[in-house]
Design a protein around this motif. Structure first.
Motif, mmCIF file in Angstrom:
data_model
loop_
_atom_site.group_PDB
_atom_site.id
_atom_site.type_symbol
_atom_site.label_atom_id
_atom_site.label_comp_id
_atom_site.label_asym_id
_atom_site.label_seq_id
_atom_site.Cartn_x
_atom_site.Cartn_y
_atom_site.Cartn_z
ATOM 1 N N ASN A 24 -42.624 -64.880 46.603
ATOM 2 C CA ASN A 24 -42.403 -65.994 47.501
ATOM 3 C C ASN A 24 -43.299 -66.493 48.426
ATOM 4 O OD1 ASN A 24 -39.993 -66.877 46.542
ATOM 5 N ND2 ASN A 24 -38.684 -65.568 47.614
ATOM 6 N N ASP A 25 -43.952 -65.172 48.940
ATOM 7 C CA ASP A 25 -45.133 -65.518 50.094
ATOM 8 C C ASP A 25 -46.287 -65.888 49.369
ATOM 9 O OD1 ASP A 25 -43.358 -64.573 52.006
ATOM 10 O OD2 ASP A 25 -44.180 -62.514 52.137
ATOM 11 N N ALA A 89 -51.478 -62.806 53.846
ATOM 12 C CA ALA A 89 -51.996 -62.022 52.845
ATOM 13 C C ALA A 89 -52.306 -60.620 52.963
ATOM 14 C CB ALA A 89 -53.400 -62.752 52.653
ATOM 15 N N GLY A 90 -52.589 -60.091 54.274
ATOM 16 C CA GLY A 90 -52.480 -58.688 54.283
ATOM 17 C C GLY A 90 -51.142 -57.932 54.327
ATOM 18 N N LYS A 91 -50.221 -58.743 54.629
ATOM 19 C CA LYS A 91 -48.687 -58.313 54.472
ATOM 20 C C LYS A 91 -48.445 -58.198 52.999
ATOM 21 C CE LYS A 91 -44.635 -60.364 54.478
ATOM 22 N NZ LYS A 91 -43.695 -61.093 54.633
ATOM 23 N N LEU A 117 -54.970 -56.850 44.328
ATOM 24 C CA LEU A 117 -56.415 -57.122 44.455
ATOM 25 C C LEU A 117 -56.761 -58.542 44.758
ATOM 26 C CD1 LEU A 117 -59.316 -56.274 43.611
ATOM 27 C CD2 LEU A 117 -58.845 -57.053 41.155
ATOM 28 N N HIS A 118 -55.969 -59.672 44.070
ATOM 29 C CA HIS A 118 -56.131 -60.891 44.446
ATOM 30 C C HIS A 118 -55.769 -61.179 45.864
ATOM 31 C CE1 HIS A 118 -57.898 -62.095 40.636
ATOM 32 N NE2 HIS A 118 -57.166 -61.506 39.984
ATOM 33 N N ALA A 119 -54.671 -60.760 46.373
ATOM 34 C CA ALA A 119 -54.236 -60.952 47.663
ATOM 35 C C ALA A 119 -55.449 -60.238 48.817
ATOM 36 C CB ALA A 119 -52.927 -60.406 47.843
ATOM 37 N N GLY A 120 -55.777 -59.160 48.358
ATOM 38 C CA GLY A 120 -57.079 -58.957 49.247
ATOM 39 C C GLY A 120 -58.121 -59.630 49.279
ATOM 40 N N ARG A 121 -58.510 -60.134 48.141
ATOM 41 C CA ARG A 121 -59.779 -61.171 48.072
ATOM 42 C C ARG A 121 -59.146 -62.450 48.862
ATOM 43 N NH1 ARG A 121 -61.105 -60.442 41.655
ATOM 44 N NH2 ARG A 121 -62.415 -58.458 41.942
ATOM 45 N N GLU A 124 -59.993 -62.041 52.475
ATOM 46 C CA GLU A 124 -61.198 -62.103 52.615
ATOM 47 C C GLU A 124 -61.712 -63.568 52.540
ATOM 48 O OE1 GLU A 124 -63.482 -59.603 53.400
ATOM 49 O OE2 GLU A 124 -61.569 -58.366 53.784
ATOM 50 N N ALA A 125 -61.323 -64.292 51.767
ATOM 51 C CA ALA A 125 -61.724 -65.613 51.610
ATOM 52 C C ALA A 125 -61.188 -66.526 52.928
ATOM 53 C CB ALA A 125 -61.202 -66.243 50.420
ATOM 54 N N LEU A 126 -60.138 -66.162 53.460
ATOM 55 C CA LEU A 126 -59.500 -66.640 54.892
ATOM 56 C C LEU A 126 -60.253 -66.206 56.123
ATOM 57 C CD1 LEU A 126 -55.828 -66.623 53.671
ATOM 58 C CD2 LEU A 126 -57.371 -68.541 53.883
#
Length: 127
Positions: A24-25, A89-91, A117-121, A124-126
């Motif tokens: 959902n997030d 994204a961190g959560k 992995l994509h949430a971490g990226r 970073e993009a934000l």
């Protein structure tokens, strides 16, 4: 007296909650970022990387066999900010790593880790 069945049920319930919340997030983040990109003349340049990572994280998590097929909840996007998306994204990344630790199915574990992995990226993009 063994508590293994109860322990396994608690782990499975927690795992399912983490997966559904993360899904959902991620769907929410994807919608918000797309809306931000559409509002600015060069929005897709500014938000393109973040949008791509949100989409990839969402798609990767959708591959988890244990994920319920329910559609993600629709969230209000009017109060979203880049800082709030960064925190989200961190959560999500942390939740997905926890979910991977709880996963019994290797395919669930892989889907969680790829989405993390994509949430971490995305985070970073934000920045």
């Amino acid at each position: 007296m063994t508590h293994e069945p109860e322990h396994a049920q608690v782990r499975q319930t927690w795992f399912t909650e983490l997966l559904n919340t993360a899904l959902n997030d991620l769907a929410h983040a994807e919608r918000v970022i797309t809306a931000f990109a559409a509002q600015e003349p060069d929005g897709f340049i500014a938000w393109g990387m973040a949008e791509g990572e949100a989409t990839q994280a969402h798609r990767a998590l959708r591959q988890a066999p244990s994920l319920q097929a329910a559609a993600p909840a629709d969230h209000d996007t009017s109060n979203a900010t880049a800082d709030a998306l960064f925190e989200l994204a961190g959560k999500v990344c942390q939740s997905l790593v926890r979910a991977a630790e709880l996963a019994a199915d290797p395919d669930d574990k892989m889907a969680c880790l790829q989405a993390a992995l994509h949430a971490g990226r995305l985070r970073e993009a934000l920045r």
